[in-house]
Design an enzyme around this catalytic site. Structure first.
Site, mmCIF file in Angstrom:
data_model
loop_
_atom_site.group_PDB
_atom_site.id
_atom_site.type_symbol
_atom_site.label_atom_id
_atom_site.label_comp_id
_atom_site.label_asym_id
_atom_site.label_seq_id
_atom_site.Cartn_x
_atom_site.Cartn_y
_atom_site.Cartn_z
ATOM 1 C CD1 TRP A 180 10.636 -63.313 -28.677
ATOM 2 C CD2 TRP A 180 12.571 -63.477 -29.817
ATOM 3 N NE1 TRP A 180 10.116 -64.085 -29.820
ATOM 4 C CE2 TRP A 180 11.403 -63.868 -30.675
ATOM 5 C CE3 TRP A 180 13.852 -63.421 -30.397
ATOM 6 C CZ2 TRP A 180 11.453 -64.534 -31.901
ATOM 7 C CZ3 TRP A 180 13.889 -63.799 -31.762
ATOM 8 C CH2 TRP A 180 12.686 -64.260 -32.419
ATOM 9 C CB THR A 227 21.157 -64.669 -15.062
ATOM 10 O OG1 THR A 227 22.472 -63.925 -14.502
ATOM 11 C CG2 THR A 227 21.524 -65.662 -15.630
ATOM 12 C CG HIS A 228 21.892 -60.200 -19.236
ATOM 13 N ND1 HIS A 228 21.399 -60.870 -20.141
ATOM 14 C CD2 HIS A 228 21.409 -58.985 -19.345
ATOM 15 C CE1 HIS A 228 20.149 -60.423 -20.829
ATOM 16 N NE2 HIS A 228 20.140 -59.146 -20.278
ATOM 17 C CG MET A 258 10.053 -54.039 -26.915
ATOM 18 S SD MET A 258 10.606 -56.061 -26.822
ATOM 19 C CE MET A 258 10.001 -56.704 -28.375
#
Length: 283
Positions: free
Chosen positions: A38, A93-94, A242
């Site tokens: 998002w 990035t996470h 989603m």
């Protein structure tokens, strides 16, 4: 902390990022999005003044490559895509803050961190595991919940992740924004992000960006809903990428006892911080 993630996820070794040439060049002009698809689409829409045609130029994973991920083809290696991009670049990035190489901090690039309440994160991650070919089966809901509370999931402890990025927000150029605030007032959140990026958008442009980044619009947009990778890395007959995007969907999964245990853990883990989360809109 241990500078690794569970080995079942095919992830580039972060120790190599400092030696990847063009990945770390001119980071001062780059933007890192830590968190949701998002926010990635919101940033791209802001940078293109809400021009949907420009934002349809490629799937989101090509427009904003995922730094640490390395899937089998067709998705390209994130590092390779980044190396071929002209600056300024937007990179996803996470990673835990401690896993980013020091060069990323020293060059003072902008970062947007999206924080979401742990209850909805666990639910979302549970369904993500159910639909992913590249992740292990989550087991029962109770089993996955216990692993999540113990930090024995991809990218580790939610508490460590949230707190470490929160502690760095005043020492680096970080916009720390809450998912629940975005859901409650997307126009306001869009204005905050645009201001952080140095973009001046008219009220009309902000309204266009908001319209282009609603859950319903993104769910039906093949450039954001990952349907271009259907049956390659997703079981979309099991769940959609989603899925819902709601605040408070956790209430349809947690028992009263499970919620009580997690509430106690949240209180204990966040007691020494100023972090507060909303678990339903208006709550």
């Amino acid at each position: 902390m241990q500078s690794s993630v569970p080995t079942y996820f095919n992830i580039c070794g972060t120790e190599n990022f400092d030696n990847t040439g063009d990945v770390t060049r001119k980071l001062t002009t780059d933007l890192f999005c830590v968190g949701t698809t998002w926010m990635q689409e919101l940033v791209d829409q802001i940078q293109n003044d809400g021009d949907m045609e420009k934002c349809q130029r490629a799937p989101i994973y090509k427009r904003i490559p995922f730094l640490e991920l390395s899937f089998p083809p067709p998705p390209p290696l994130g590092v390779e895509v980044i190396e071929g991009m002209a600056s300024p670049r937007v990179i996803k990035t996470h990673l835990h803050a401690d896993l980013l190489p020091q060069s990323f901090w020293k060059q003072k690039c902008k970062m947007i961190y999206v924080a979401r309440n742990i209850k909805d994160v666990i639910v979302s991650n549970y369904h993500f595991h159910r639909m992913s070919f590249f992740l292990p089966e989550p087991g029962t809901w109770e089993q996955f919940l216990q692993k999540s509370m113990a930090g024995e999931v991809l990218w580790g402890s939610w508490f460590d992740h949230m707190k470490k990025w929160w502690s760095r927000r005043e020492k680096a150029d970080i916009l720390y924004i809450f998912y629940e605030d975005m859901k409650e007032d997307l126009a306001r959140a869009t204005g905050r992000v645009a201001s952080f990026l140095g973009r001046k958008l008219s009220p009309e442009k902000i309204a266009t960006v908001v319209r282009n980044t609603t859950f319903e619009t993104m769910r039906d947009n093949p450039m954001t809903n990952y349907s271009t990778l259907k049956e390659v890395i997703w079981r979309m007959d099991t769940s959609q990428f989603m899925r819902k995007g709601h605040v408070g969907d956790w209430k349809h999964h947690f028992t009263a006892a499970q919620n009580e245990v997690l509430d106690q853990l949240i209180t204990e883990q966040l007691k020494d911080t100023s972090l507060t989360f909303h678990y339903e809109l208006g709550g």
